[in-house]
Design a protein around this motif. Structure first.
Motif, PDB file in Angstrom:
ATOM      1  N   PHE A  60       0.831  -1.192   0.000  1.00  0.00           N
ATOM      2  CA  PHE A  60       0.000   0.000   0.000  1.00  0.00           C
ATOM      3  C   PHE A  60       0.872   1.251   0.000  1.00  0.00           C
ATOM      4  O   PHE A  60       1.853   1.342   0.741  1.00  0.00           O
ATOM      5  N   SER A  61       0.494   2.206  -0.846  1.00  0.00           N
ATOM      6  CA  SER A  61       1.117   3.522  -0.836  1.00  0.00           C
ATOM      7  C   SER A  61       0.084   4.526  -1.330  1.00  0.00           C
ATOM      8  O   SER A  61      -0.971   4.148  -1.834  1.00  0.00           O
ATOM      9  N   ARG A  62       0.414   5.790  -1.202  1.00  0.00           N
ATOM     10  CA  ARG A  62      -0.516   6.829  -1.676  1.00  0.00           C
ATOM     11  C   ARG A  62      -0.707   6.795  -3.186  1.00  0.00           C
ATOM     12  O   ARG A  62      -1.748   7.143  -3.689  1.00  0.00           O
ATOM     13  N   HIS A  63       0.334   6.382  -3.897  1.00  0.00           N
ATOM     14  CA  HIS A  63       0.308   6.482  -5.356  1.00  0.00           C
ATOM     15  C   HIS A  63      -0.192   5.230  -6.048  1.00  0.00           C
ATOM     16  O   HIS A  63      -0.838   5.327  -7.086  1.00  0.00           O
ATOM     17  N   ALA A  64       0.100   4.079  -5.493  1.00  0.00           N
ATOM     18  CA  ALA A  64      -0.331   2.832  -6.130  1.00  0.00           C
ATOM     19  C   ALA A  64      -0.299   1.721  -5.100  1.00  0.00           C
ATOM     20  O   ALA A  64       0.715   1.505  -4.446  1.00  0.00           O
ATOM     21  N   SER A  65      -1.396   1.026  -4.966  1.00  0.00           N
ATOM     22  CA  SER A  65      -1.467  -0.133  -4.081  1.00  0.00           C
ATOM     23  C   SER A  65      -1.713  -1.355  -4.944  1.00  0.00           C
ATOM     24  O   SER A  65      -2.498  -1.309  -5.892  1.00  0.00           O
ATOM     25  N   THR A  66      -1.022  -2.446  -4.614  1.00  0.00           N
ATOM     26  CA  THR A  66      -1.038  -3.614  -5.491  1.00  0.00           C
ATOM     27  C   THR A  66      -0.988  -4.890  -4.668  1.00  0.00           C
ATOM     28  O   THR A  66      -0.391  -4.939  -3.597  1.00  0.00           O
ATOM     29  N   THR A  67      -1.604  -5.941  -5.212  1.00  0.00           N
ATOM     30  CA  THR A  67      -1.556  -7.281  -4.646  1.00  0.00           C
ATOM     31  C   THR A  67      -0.621  -8.129  -5.491  1.00  0.00           C
ATOM     32  O   THR A  67      -0.719  -8.125  -6.726  1.00  0.00           O
ATOM     33  N   TYR A  68       0.259  -8.871  -4.828  1.00  0.00           N
ATOM     34  CA  TYR A  68       1.198  -9.772  -5.503  1.00  0.00           C
ATOM     35  C   TYR A  68       0.906 -11.195  -5.060  1.00  0.00           C
ATOM     36  O   TYR A  68       0.770 -11.466  -3.858  1.00  0.00           O
ATOM     37  N   LEU A  69       0.791 -12.084  -6.032  1.00  0.00           N
ATOM     38  CA  LEU A  69       0.499 -13.495  -5.776  1.00  0.00           C
ATOM     39  C   LEU A  69       1.634 -14.350  -6.319  1.00  0.00           C
ATOM     40  O   LEU A  69       2.333 -13.938  -7.249  1.00  0.00           O
ATOM     41  N   PRO A  70       1.826 -15.553  -5.777  1.00  0.00           N
ATOM     42  CA  PRO A  70       2.852 -16.443  -6.315  1.00  0.00           C
ATOM     43  C   PRO A  70       2.596 -16.761  -7.790  1.00  0.00           C
ATOM     44  O   PRO A  70       1.451 -16.949  -8.205  1.00  0.00           O
ATOM     45  N   LEU A  71       3.655 -16.829  -8.556  1.00  0.00           N
ATOM     46  CA  LEU A  71       3.551 -17.046 -10.006  1.00  0.00           C
ATOM     47  C   LEU A  71       3.487 -18.506 -10.418  1.00  0.00           C
ATOM     48  O   LEU A  71       2.966 -18.821 -11.490  1.00  0.00           O
ATOM     49  N   ARG A  72       4.049 -19.412  -9.614  1.00  0.00           N
ATOM     50  CA  ARG A  72       4.252 -20.771 -10.099  1.00  0.00           C
ATOM     51  C   ARG A  72       3.710 -21.876  -9.214  1.00  0.00           C
ATOM     52  O   ARG A  72       3.978 -23.036  -9.463  1.00  0.00           O
ATOM     53  N   SER A  73       2.983 -21.582  -8.176  1.00  0.00           N
ATOM     54  CA  SER A  73       2.550 -22.648  -7.265  1.00  0.00           C
ATOM     55  C   SER A  73       1.037 -22.824  -7.282  1.00  0.00           C
ATOM     56  O   SER A  73       0.294 -21.877  -7.493  1.00  0.00           O
ATOM     57  N   THR A  74       0.632 -24.050  -7.036  1.00  0.00           N
ATOM     58  CA  THR A  74      -0.778 -24.335  -6.820  1.00  0.00           C
ATOM     59  C   THR A  74      -1.102 -23.855  -5.412  1.00  0.00           C
ATOM     60  O   THR A  74      -0.375 -24.192  -4.468  1.00  0.00           O
ATOM     61  N   PRO A  75      -2.153 -23.077  -5.244  1.00  0.00           N
ATOM     62  CA  PRO A  75      -2.429 -22.546  -3.905  1.00  0.00           C
ATOM     63  C   PRO A  75      -2.900 -23.631  -2.943  1.00  0.00           C
ATOM     64  O   PRO A  75      -3.618 -24.556  -3.335  1.00  0.00           O
ATOM     65  N   PRO A  76      -2.526 -23.500  -1.685  1.00  0.00           N
ATOM     66  CA  PRO A  76      -3.084 -24.388  -0.661  1.00  0.00           C
ATOM     67  C   PRO A  76      -4.522 -23.953  -0.377  1.00  0.00           C
ATOM     68  O   PRO A  76      -4.990 -22.939  -0.924  1.00  0.00           O
ATOM     69  N   PRO A  77      -5.237 -24.662   0.486  1.00  0.00           N
ATOM     70  CA  PRO A  77      -6.579 -24.191   0.858  1.00  0.00           C
ATOM     71  C   PRO A  77      -6.500 -22.750   1.390  1.00  0.00           C
ATOM     72  O   PRO A  77      -5.503 -22.365   2.011  1.00  0.00           O
ATOM     73  N   ALA A  78      -7.540 -21.964   1.133  1.00  0.00           N
ATOM     74  CA  ALA A  78      -7.533 -20.535   1.467  1.00  0.00           C
ATOM     75  C   ALA A  78      -7.185 -20.266   2.930  1.00  0.00           C
ATOM     76  O   ALA A  78      -6.491 -19.296   3.235  1.00  0.00           O
ATOM     77  N   HIS A  79      -7.636 -21.129   3.850  1.00  0.00           N
ATOM     78  CA  HIS A  79      -7.360 -20.891   5.274  1.00  0.00           C
ATOM     79  C   HIS A  79      -5.878 -21.068   5.613  1.00  0.00           C
ATOM     80  O   HIS A  79      -5.447 -20.684   6.691  1.00  0.00           O
TER      81      HIS A  79
END
Length: 143
Positions: A60-79
């Protein structure tokens, strides 16, 4: 550094080989107090952090806030997701934020364009929060 070394071709495609080398040089410091040239280059290092540590990272910043996710992995369960939020202060330092359930800023273009098919489902549990951010963001400029 390990993320850049292990995935040389992908990071070269994402950043360009010259800039990839610049990122690597900036991270290659193991002393007590890093000089300015060895500080993490944000937001580009955020892409590396999310993939290397298999975390969801919000910057988070005043100018641009962004979400970064893993590029190469299968996600585990959301919890089991590890979600980290950091905020830019004084224009040059990030601090960890404790926010609870919050609207999530847009996903980084690097993830959208460079993710492997197995990583596509990282976004699924966050669709509502991403939409909420877009709704509030648009409302603040239209209202």
């Amino acid at each position: 550094m390990e993320e850049l070394e292990t995935h040389t071709t992908e990071s070269g495609d994402m950043f360009g080989s010259e800039y990839r080398f610049q990122l690597y040089k900036s991270l290659n410091f193991f002393g007590e107090e890093a000089p300015l040239q060895n500080w993490m280059i944000m937001p580009d290092t955020s892409v590396l952090i999310a993939s290397r540590y298999n975390v969801v990272l919000h910057c988070f910043s005043r100018h641009a806030s962004t979400t970064y996710l893993p590029l190469r992995s299968t996600p585990p369960p959301a919890h089991e997701h590890i979600v980290i939020a950091i905020g830019l202060v004084y224009g040059n330092h990030y601090v960890k934020l404790e926010l609870g359930e919050y609207p999530m800023p847009p996903i980084a273009p690097q993830w959208i364009h460079c993710k492997r098919p197995c990583a596509a489902k990282w976004v699924t549990p966050y669709i509502e929060r991403l939409n909420m951010y877009n709704h509030y963001y648009r409302a603040s400029f239209n209202g």
